[in-house]
Design an enzyme around this catalytic site. Structure first.
Site, mmCIF file in Angstrom:
data_model
loop_
_atom_site.group_PDB
_atom_site.id
_atom_site.type_symbol
_atom_site.label_atom_id
_atom_site.label_comp_id
_atom_site.label_asym_id
_atom_site.label_seq_id
_atom_site.Cartn_x
_atom_site.Cartn_y
_atom_site.Cartn_z
ATOM 1 N N HIS A 54 34.756 39.065 76.008
ATOM 2 C CA HIS A 54 35.759 39.684 77.714
ATOM 3 C C HIS A 54 35.619 39.009 78.028
ATOM 4 O O HIS A 54 36.001 40.257 79.129
ATOM 5 C CB HIS A 54 33.804 40.244 78.092
ATOM 6 C CG HIS A 54 32.658 41.496 77.977
ATOM 7 N ND1 HIS A 54 32.781 42.577 77.981
ATOM 8 C CD2 HIS A 54 31.382 40.833 77.396
ATOM 9 C CE1 HIS A 54 31.592 42.739 77.569
ATOM 10 N NE2 HIS A 54 31.202 42.580 77.180
ATOM 11 N N LYS A 67 37.654 47.281 92.152
ATOM 12 C CA LYS A 67 37.751 46.452 91.134
ATOM 13 C C LYS A 67 37.701 44.587 91.816
ATOM 14 O O LYS A 67 38.253 44.751 93.049
ATOM 15 C CB LYS A 67 38.718 46.311 90.016
ATOM 16 C CG LYS A 67 39.838 46.187 90.716
ATOM 17 C CD LYS A 67 40.915 46.276 89.287
ATOM 18 C CE LYS A 67 41.086 47.364 88.261
ATOM 19 N NZ LYS A 67 40.868 47.971 87.825
ATOM 20 N N ARG A 68 36.773 44.016 91.090
ATOM 21 C CA ARG A 68 37.111 42.075 90.819
ATOM 22 C C ARG A 68 38.604 41.890 91.842
ATOM 23 O O ARG A 68 39.088 42.283 91.321
ATOM 24 C CB ARG A 68 36.715 41.728 89.842
ATOM 25 C CG ARG A 68 36.255 40.238 89.705
ATOM 26 C CD ARG A 68 35.307 40.000 89.236
ATOM 27 N NE ARG A 68 35.703 39.707 87.514
ATOM 28 C CZ ARG A 68 36.620 39.096 86.749
ATOM 29 N NH1 ARG A 68 37.444 38.241 87.701
ATOM 30 N NH2 ARG A 68 37.280 39.513 86.509
ATOM 31 N N LYS A 122 44.411 41.202 87.829
ATOM 32 C CA LYS A 122 43.792 42.408 88.587
ATOM 33 C C LYS A 122 45.393 43.142 89.730
ATOM 34 O O LYS A 122 45.805 44.201 89.740
ATOM 35 C CB LYS A 122 43.090 42.837 88.888
ATOM 36 C CG LYS A 122 41.637 42.633 87.861
ATOM 37 C CD LYS A 122 40.059 42.844 88.271
ATOM 38 C CE LYS A 122 39.605 42.463 87.041
ATOM 39 N NZ LYS A 122 39.264 42.946 86.201
ATOM 40 N N THR A 165 36.288 49.077 82.576
ATOM 41 C CA THR A 165 35.385 50.236 83.041
ATOM 42 C C THR A 165 35.450 50.772 84.317
ATOM 43 O O THR A 165 35.551 52.698 83.927
ATOM 44 C CB THR A 165 34.015 50.032 82.737
ATOM 45 O OG1 THR A 165 33.572 49.288 83.915
ATOM 46 C CG2 THR A 165 33.681 49.179 81.688
ATOM 47 N N LYS A 223 35.771 55.911 84.525
ATOM 48 C CA LYS A 223 34.822 55.986 85.505
ATOM 49 C C LYS A 223 35.623 57.225 86.451
ATOM 50 O O LYS A 223 35.624 58.370 86.427
ATOM 51 C CB LYS A 223 33.961 55.463 86.178
ATOM 52 C CG LYS A 223 32.993 54.890 85.610
ATOM 53 C CD LYS A 223 33.136 53.389 86.649
ATOM 54 C CE LYS A 223 31.700 51.656 86.152
ATOM 55 N NZ LYS A 223 32.319 50.837 86.819
#
Length: 850
Positions: free
Chosen positions: A376, A567-568, A573, A675, A679
Site C-alpha cells: 500500500h 485525509k491523513r 498529501k 480512496t 468516495k
C-alpha cells in the site's frame, strides 16, 4: 501448543428451532421493548438516545445472527476454499445504519422508532465509531469485507480489538492535542466473545533443539512469556442476500489475572504486572514507535495478530482434517493487507514444522502457495524493518526461520545472477549495516505467490522502482488491483437523497453493480434532472453546514464552492499546498482583486501521527490561517477556511454528500491509490488533482473535461529533482512571492514567533521531496479553471452527474471480483435463509462460527 477444541468421535447432533425473527415493524417494536425494558432496565423516563440505540442494535443483531449461522453452515457443508484477510486496521465506522441497509429494514426500523416517538438519526449518531483504524488502509479493509459478503465469498477478516482507537483529536490554540479514544467504554453490542477459541501467543524465551517422542530432533521454543489471544466476532452482512461473514478481532489478556502470592505479600503492582503487560498489546492502535519500547510494542502487535489468526486457522483445519495438511493450500489463502502482517509467513512455517511436524520443504511449499501480499505504499520509509537484535530477543524462533528463508532465497538469486553480489545485497531479507534489520516487505514478497499494488501507477512504480529486482526474478507474482469503496455505505447509506434520485431514475441495481451508474450519463443533458441533482446537492451542503455549526461558530455560505481535502495529514498529501492557495486567495481579497469572485469554503480535516512533528505544524498553520481569515470582517463571506477536528468515518459520511471539489493533490508518484477520491467522486464531487494514485484512473473514466488536472508528472519530477531550486521558483512568481512574504513576516503568527520556520524552510529547501512550490503555479491556474466552471451552476451540475456516473469502476465489488479471479479462486456460496423455519444442525466440533 494450540488451543484444543473438544471433538467427539461421533459428534452429537441436536436440532434447535429458533424463534421466528420477523422483519415487520411490529416485530421490531416488540423486540426493541424487550431489550430496552428487560435487558437494559430503562423506561420512558430515560432521555439518553444511547440506550434506545443499544436496544435497536440488539434487535437488528438478532436478525443478523440467524443469517450468520446459516452462512456458517453453508460454508461448512460446501467444504469450500476460504480466504483469511489479515489487517492491522479495520476502520468500520458505525454499524447500525449499515446493518439496517444491508438487511433491508431501514425504512421499517425508521417507522418503528417514529411510532415510539424516537428519531432514528439520534440513535445512529449515539453509536461510537469503531476505533480500529486510522486512514485509507483500514477503510479499504472494511470495504473489502463488506463486498466479500455481498458477493457471497467465504472470506474471514482477522484484526486486533484495540481498546483505544487512533486517538480523539482536539484542537487547542490551533494545535492537535491527542486524547484517548475509548470507543469501548460502553462495550460493543455487535461483538460476541468466543473464549473457547482462545490461543496462547509466545514471546521471548529461547529456541532450542529437543528430541520428540520418536527420538527425532525438533526445534522448540521454550521459556516463553505467553499471552492469551481471545477472539471477538462481529457479523459482516452482505447486501440483502442472506450472507453474513465474520470479522474476528483478537484481544490480548494475561494467562493469569494476577499473582496471588505477590498480592498477599503486599506487592500489589507486581501482582498485576503481567496482566498490564499483556493487555498493552491491544490497548492502543499504532503506539508511537519513536522510542525503543514503542517499536517493541508495535512488533508485539503484529506478531500477536499473525500468530493468533494462523493458530485459529490451523487448529480449525486439524479439527476437521486431522494432521493431514496435503490439501491445506488448495483450501486456504491468506491475504496480507500491507506489510504489517508479513511476519505471518515465518509464523506459518513455525506452526507447520514445530507443531504439526512437517519438513521444511513441505512447510515452505504450503506457505508460498497460501500467502498473498498487498502493498500500500511507495514510501521506502513506510516499509517496515525490524532490528535483528529486537527480533532475536522477542521472537527467537521466528528469527531462526527468517534466517533460513533468506539463505534459501539468496541461493535462488545467486543461481539466477551468479556473482552479482550487489544484487544479493539489495535483495537480501536481512539488511546489513551498523545494525542488521529484517526487511519485512522483502519477506512478504519471498513468501507469497501474489504481490499486488492498489492502483495502476502504483503497481507500475513498484515493478520499475521499489521492487524492481523482485519483479525481474518473479514477474508472474506481480499484479494490480485498483482500490475501491463500497457503494452501500458511501452512497446508498450516507447520501440517501441522492441514492433515491438515482434509483428513481435508473433502478436500484447500481447498489450491487456500480457500473450501472453509467446509465445516468444521458440524464446529464436533461435540464430538469440537473436542477433536481443540484437541489439534492444543496440540501446536502446545508446538512454539512448544520453539522459543522456544532463545532464552529461561523456562518457558511451555502452557495459557496465547498472545497474539501480530508485525509491523513502528511507532507506528501500536500495540505501545505492547499494552504498556500488559501493564502493566495486571501491576499487577492485584501488587495481588492475580487472581480467575478467565486465564494469558497475550504474544508480540511485529518489527523497527524502523534510523533510526526511537521504534520502537526501543518495543522497549526491551517488553524492560524483560518483564524486570521475567518476573523477578518473585510473578507465578507468571500472565503472561509475550516479545519475539521477529529476526522473519522462518521464525519466523512456527512462531508461526502456536501462536497463540490475534491482535493487530491499529492506529489505525483507518492500516493499509492487513495480512496477518499473515490468516495467524493461517487457523491458527485469533481476532482482537482495530480497524475498520482487512482487519480489517473478517475480521469480516464470521467474524461479530462470533467477533471481539473495540474502538476508535474512522476517522470518530470524525477528529472526536475536533480536541479530543483525552489527559491528561484519563488523569485519568478509574483503571487508566490507575496504568499511567502505573508508567511515569513509572521502575519499568521504575530504572537508566536518562529513557530512556522521549519515549514517555511522545508518549502524553500532544494531537498524538499514533496516539491511543493514546483506545482504552485500549475495549481493556481487549475483553481482558476475550477472557479470559471463553478460560475455556471448548471454546467457544474452536469460535471457532477458525469463524475458520479463514471464512478462504477471504483466499487470494492469490482476490486474483490478481481482479487477473486486472479488470486483467491473462491466459488461464491449461495446462502438460503427462511426465517419462518430457521433450523440448524449444531455439531460439537472444532469448528468456530467463522
Amino acid at each position: 501448543m494450540p488451543t484444543k477444541h473438544f471433538v467427539t468421535s461421533k459428534p452429537k447432533l441436536s436440532i434447535i428451532q429458533l424463534p421466528d425473527q420477523g422483519m415487520a415493524k411490529e416485530d421490531l417494536i416488540d423486540d426493541f421493548k424487550q431489550y430496552y425494558i428487560h435487558l437494559l432496565g430503562r423506561d420512558e423516563r430515560c432521555r439518553s438516545p444511547f440506550y434506545a440505540g443499544e436496544a435497536l442494535s440488539l434487535a437488528i443483531r438478532d436478525r443478523l445472527m440467524e443469517r450468520w449461522k446459516t452462512t456458517h453452515h453453508a460454508y461448512k457443508l460446501a467444504e469450500c476454499r476460504r480466504v483469511f484477510y489479515l489487517s492491522m486496521e479495520f476502520l468500520m465506522g458505525r454499524t447500525l445504519s449499515n446493518a439496517m441497509l444491508n438487511l433491508g429494514v431501514t425504512d421499517v426500523a425508521t417507522q418503528a422508532m417514529y411510532d415510539l416517538g424516537i428519531e432514528i438519526e439520534e440513535l445512529i449518531t449515539s453509536e461510537e465509531d469503531a476505533g480500529l483504524g486510522n486512514g485509507g488502509l483500514g477503510r479499504l479493509a472494511a470495504c473489502i469485507i463488506d463486498s466479500c459478503a455481498t458477493l457471497q465469498l467465504p472470506v474471514i477478516g482477522y484484526g486486533l480489538r484495540y481498546e483505544y482507537g487512533m486517538f480523539t483529536q482536539n484542537i487547542i490554540n490551533g494545535e492537535q492535542v491527542e486524547k484517548p479514544d475509548h470507543w469501548l467504554r460502553h462495550g460493543n453490542v455487535w461483538e460476541i466473545e468466543r473464549l473457547e477459541y482462545s490461543h496462547r501467543i509466545k514471546f521471548g524465551g529461547r529456541s532450542t533443539i529437543q528430541a520428540d517422542a520418536t527420538g527425532k530432533p525438533r526445534f522448540c521454543w521454550v521459556d516463553t512469556r505467553d499471552v492469551l489471544a481471545v477472539p471477538f466476532d462481529t457479523p459482516v452482512p452482505g447486501y440483502r442476500n442472506g450472507t453474513v461473514n465474520s470479522l474476528r478481532l483478537w484481544k490480548a489478556v494475561a494467562t493469569e489475572e494476577f499473582n496471588l502470592d505477590e498480592f498477599n505479600a503486599g506487592d500489589y503492582e507486581e501482582a498485576v504486572a503481567a496482566k498490564i503487560a499483556a493487555e498493552n498489546i491491544t490497548m492502543v492502535l499504532y503506539p508511537n514507535d519513536a522510542s525503543a519500547n514503542g517499536k517493541e510494542l508495535r512488533l508485539r502487535q503484529q506478531y500477536f495478530l499473525a500468530s493468533a489468526s494462523l493458530q485459529d486457522v490451523t487448529t480449525h483445519w486439524v479439527g476437521l482434517q486431522g494432521e493431514d495438511f496435503s490439501h491445506f493450500a488448495e483450501k486456504s489463502c491468506f491475504q496480507l493487507n500491507d506489510t504489517h502482517p508479513s511476519i505471518a509467513i515465518a509464523e506459518l512455517m513455525r506452526l507447520l514444522m514445530d507443531i504439526h511436524n512437517l519438513t521444511w520443504d513441505e512447510a515452505w511449499t504450503i506457505t508460498k502457495n497460501t500467502m498473498a501480499y498487498t502493498n500500500h505504499t511507495l514510501l521506502p520509509e513506510a516499509l517496515e524493518k525490524w532490528p535483528v537484535k529486537l527480533m532475536q530477543g522477542l521472537l527467537p524462533r521466528l528469527m531462526d526461520i527468517i534466517f533460513e528463508i533468506n539463505a534459501h532465497f539468496m541461493a535462488e538469486v545467486s543461481a539466477r545472477w551468479p556473482g552479482d553480489t550487489e544484487r544479493l545485497r539489495r535483495m537480501s531479507i536481512i539488511e546489513e549495516g551498523y545494525e542488521q534489520q529484517v526487511r519485512m516487505a522483502y519477506l512478504a514478497i519471498a513468501g507469497s505467490f501474489s504481490v499486488n499494488g492498489v492502483a495502476a501507477l502504483h503497481s507500475k512504480l513498484l515493478q520499475q522502482g521499489l521492487f524492481r529486482d523482485f519483479y525481474e526474478l518473479w514477474p508472474h507474482k506481480f499484479n494490480n488491483k485498483t482500490n475501491g469503496v463500497t457503494p452501500r455505505r458511501w452512497l446508498a447509506a450516507c447520501n440517501p437523497a441522492l441514492a433515491s434520485l438515482i434509483t428513481e431514475t435508473i433502478g436500484d441495481s447500481w447498489i450491487t453493480d456500480l457500473s450501472q451508474l453509467k446509465k445516468l450519463k444521458p440524464y446529464a443533458e436533461d435540464a430538469q434532472f440537473r436542477q433536481r441533482w443540484r437541489a439534492v446537492k444543496q440540501a446536502a451542503k446545508q446538512r454539512l453546514i448544520d453539522y459543522k455549526k456544532q463545532q464552529h461558530n461561523i456562518e457558511l455560505n451555502i452557495d459557496a464552492l465547498f472545497d474539501v481535502q480530508v485525509k491523513r495529514i502528511h507532507e506528501y498529501k500536500r495540505q501545505l499546498l492547499n494552504v498556500l492557495h488559501v493564502i493566495y486567495l486571501y491576499n487577492r481579497i485584501k488587495k481588492g482583486d475580487t472581480e467575478n469572485w467565486v465564494a469558497r469554503c475550504v474544508l480540511i480535516g485529518g489527523k497527524a501521527a502523534p510523533g510526526y512533528l511537521m504534520a502537526k505544524k501543518i495543522i497549526k498553520l491551517i488553524n492560524n490561517v483560518a483564524h486570521v481569515i475567518n476573523s477578518d470582517p473585510s473578507i465578507g463571506g468571500k472565503l472561509a477556511l475550516i479545519f475539521l477536528p477529529d476526522y473519522r468515518v462518521s464525519a466523512m459520511e456527512k462531508i461526502c454528500p456536501g462536497a463540490d471539489l475534491s482535493e487530491q493533490i499529492s506529489t505525483a508518484g507518492k500516493e499509492a491509490s487513495g480512496t477518499g477520491n473515490m468516495k467524493l467522486m461517487m457523491n458527485g464531487a469533481i476532482t482537482i488533482g495530480t497524475l498520482d494514485g487512482a487519480n489517473i484512473e478517475i480521469r480516464e473514466e470521467v474524461g479530462d473535461e470533467n477533471f481539473f488536472l495540474f502538476g508535474l508528472t512522476e517522470e518530470q519530477i524525477a528529472i526536475k529533482r536533480e536541479h530543483y531550486d525552489p527559491v528561484a521558483v519563488i523569485s519568478q512568481d509574483e503571487d508566490l512571492q507575496q504568499v511567502m512574504q505573508l508567511l515569513e513576516s509572521r502575519h499568521f503568527n504575530q504572537f508566536e514567533p518562529d513557530i512556522f520556520d521549519d515549514l517555511i524552510n522545508s518549502i524553500k529547501s532544494p531537498h524538499d521531496p514533496w516539491m511543493t512550490v514546483a506545482d504552485f503555479r500549475s495549481y493556481i491556474e487549475a483553481q482558476k479553471r475550477v472557479e470559471e466552471a463553478y460560475r455556471d451552476h448548471d454546467h457544474w451540475a452536469k460535471m457532477s452527474i458525469l463524475n458520479c456516473a463514471s464512478s462504477g469502476k471504483f466499487s470494492t465489488d469490482r476490486t474483490v471480483s478481481e482479487y477473486n479471479r486472479d488470486i483467491w479462486k473462491l466459488k461464491p456460496q449461495s446462502v438460503t435463509h427462511t426465517p419462518e423455519k430457521s433450523i440448524y444442525e449444531v455439531k460439537h466440533s472444532a469448528d468456530p462460527i467463522v
